[in-house]
Scaffold this active site. Structure first.
Site, PDB file in Angstrom:
ATOM      1  N   SER A  50       5.725   4.514  23.921  1.00 58.66           N
ATOM      2  CA  SER A  50       4.263   4.342  24.033  1.00 58.66           C
ATOM      3  C   SER A  50       3.581   5.706  24.204  1.00 58.66           C
ATOM      4  O   SER A  50       2.426   5.877  23.812  1.00 58.66           O
ATOM      5  CB  SER A  50       3.916   3.417  25.202  1.00 58.66           C
ATOM      6  OG  SER A  50       4.388   3.975  26.408  1.00 58.66           O
ATOM      7  N   GLN A  71       0.963  -3.714   0.305  1.00 68.00           N
ATOM      8  CA  GLN A  71       2.078  -3.672   1.274  1.00 68.00           C
ATOM      9  C   GLN A  71       1.697  -2.817   2.484  1.00 68.00           C
ATOM     10  O   GLN A  71       1.974  -3.177   3.628  1.00 68.00           O
ATOM     11  CB  GLN A  71       3.333  -3.094   0.602  1.00 68.00           C
ATOM     12  CG  GLN A  71       3.925  -4.006  -0.448  1.00 68.00           C
ATOM     13  CD  GLN A  71       5.117  -3.361  -1.142  1.00 68.00           C
ATOM     14  OE1 GLN A  71       4.999  -2.305  -1.770  1.00 68.00           O
ATOM     15  NE2 GLN A  71       6.266  -3.973  -1.045  1.00 68.00           N
ATOM     16  N   VAL A  73      -1.258  -2.089   3.805  1.00 71.58           N
ATOM     17  CA  VAL A  73      -2.281  -2.613   4.730  1.00 71.58           C
ATOM     18  C   VAL A  73      -1.769  -3.765   5.600  1.00 71.58           C
ATOM     19  O   VAL A  73      -2.511  -4.256   6.453  1.00 71.58           O
ATOM     20  CB  VAL A  73      -3.597  -3.024   4.003  1.00 71.58           C
ATOM     21  CG1 VAL A  73      -4.222  -1.837   3.305  1.00 71.58           C
ATOM     22  CG2 VAL A  73      -3.379  -4.175   3.029  1.00 71.58           C
ATOM     23  N   ARG A 163       9.567   1.405   5.793  1.00 72.25           N
ATOM     24  CA  ARG A 163       9.200   1.665   4.395  1.00 72.25           C
ATOM     25  C   ARG A 163       9.977   2.790   3.730  1.00 72.25           C
ATOM     26  O   ARG A 163       9.896   2.957   2.509  1.00 72.25           O
ATOM     27  CB  ARG A 163       7.692   1.959   4.316  1.00 72.25           C
ATOM     28  CG  ARG A 163       6.806   0.858   4.882  1.00 72.25           C
ATOM     29  CD  ARG A 163       7.058  -0.497   4.239  1.00 72.25           C
ATOM     30  NE  ARG A 163       6.068  -1.483   4.659  1.00 72.25           N
ATOM     31  CZ  ARG A 163       5.962  -2.702   4.141  1.00 72.25           C
ATOM     32  NH1 ARG A 163       6.806  -3.092   3.194  1.00 72.25           N
ATOM     33  NH2 ARG A 163       5.043  -3.538   4.572  1.00 72.25           N
TER      34      ARG A 163
END
Ligand SMILES: Cc1cc2nc3c(=O)[nH]c(=O)nc-3n(C[C@H](O)[C@H](O)[C@H](O)COP(=O)(O)OP(=O)(O)OC[C@H]3O[C@@H](n4cnc5c(N)ncnc54)[C@H](O)[C@@H]3O)c2cc1C
Length: 210
Positions: A50, A71, A73, A163
């Site tokens: 975090s 993809q 968004v 990705r």
């Protein structure tokens, strides 16, 4: 090849992350010339990611397809601004041809003639007075689109871990690998555990936490 440009990144991003993170331990006295790198890698190892949210980066991506942007968004913690098909005319649109189609003459011919038919149909609808926002319903997924994305470093780690992996689709993987290369240069300690495999055009994470 799509063009990936780093528009902005938190100045002294690694120092900002260290400064924020050391608040948890009140260990500011341990800050030194090279302390940020070790500190950030410790945060990542123990899953205290975090803290990485205190730095962010913004990229402009030109020359990716609408399939790719659709993809991208899906990543809900990132912020976006995308070229509008309501306000921008697509009369002269450019398009992406996937390599497997490009390399197959028959497939390439079917692909290009269908795209050109869409382009012609779109232009005819506009000439008939149909608004852009309606004419766009016949535009293909292959059409090029421009997009700007902002995300914090925790979310970038998440996006790039999904990705850049070999299982991701080739176009988003290619573009995300460019983003990863730029981030590795700018904030090396945040992405030290992302190993780029040039031969497989992918990246692997060597750390267990993200
Ligand atoms: C290889 C691959 C194939 C895919 N195939 C498909 C497909 O066939 N169909 C399809 O629809 N999608 C598909 N997707 C998209 C996928 O389902 C996700 O929408 C996308 O990857 C965004 O991931 P995310 O939700 O983890 O991340 P983000 O939206 O970037 O969010 C980051 C993290 O924040 C947390 N978070 C965000 N929102 C919430 C929430 N509402 N509640 C709880 N936690 C939250 C989660 O921990 C999440 O992992 C595919 C993705 C990949 C990588």
């Amino acid at each position: 090849m799509p063009e990936v440009t780093l528009i902005s990144i938190t100045p002294n991003a690694e120092k900002v992350i260290e400064d924020a993170g050391r608040t948890a331990y009140l260990s500011f006295h341990r800050k030194g010339k090279n302390s940020a790198k070790k500190f950030i890698q410790m945060l990542i190892r123990c899953g205290h990611t975090s803290v990485l949210e205190h730095a962010s980066a913004t990229f402009r991506i030109r020359g990716g397809s609408r399939s790719f942007t659709h993809q991208l968004v899906r990543h809900r913690l990132a912020s976006f601004c995308q070229q509008s098909q309501r306000y921008v005319s697509e009369k002269e649109f450019k398009f992406i041809i996937p390599k497997k189609i490009k390399d197959n003459p028959q497939a390439k011919e079917i692909f290009i003639s269908t795209i050109l038919a869409c382009q012609e149909g779109y232009a005819t609808l506009l000439e008939m007075g149909i608004p852009k926002e309606d004419a766009r319903y016949l535009l293909p997924n292959a059409i090029e689109s421009e997009i700007v994305i902002t995300a914090n470093m925790r979310e970038w780690r998440h996006i790039l871990s999904l990705r850049c992996a070999p299982s991701a689709q080739w176009e988003i993987r290619k573009i995300c690998l460019e983003i990863l290369k730029l981030l590795k240069k700018e904030v090396p300690s945040v992405f030290a555990d992302f190993e780029i495999q040039e031969d497989r055009e992918s990246a692997q994470i060597t750390n267990i936490s993200q």
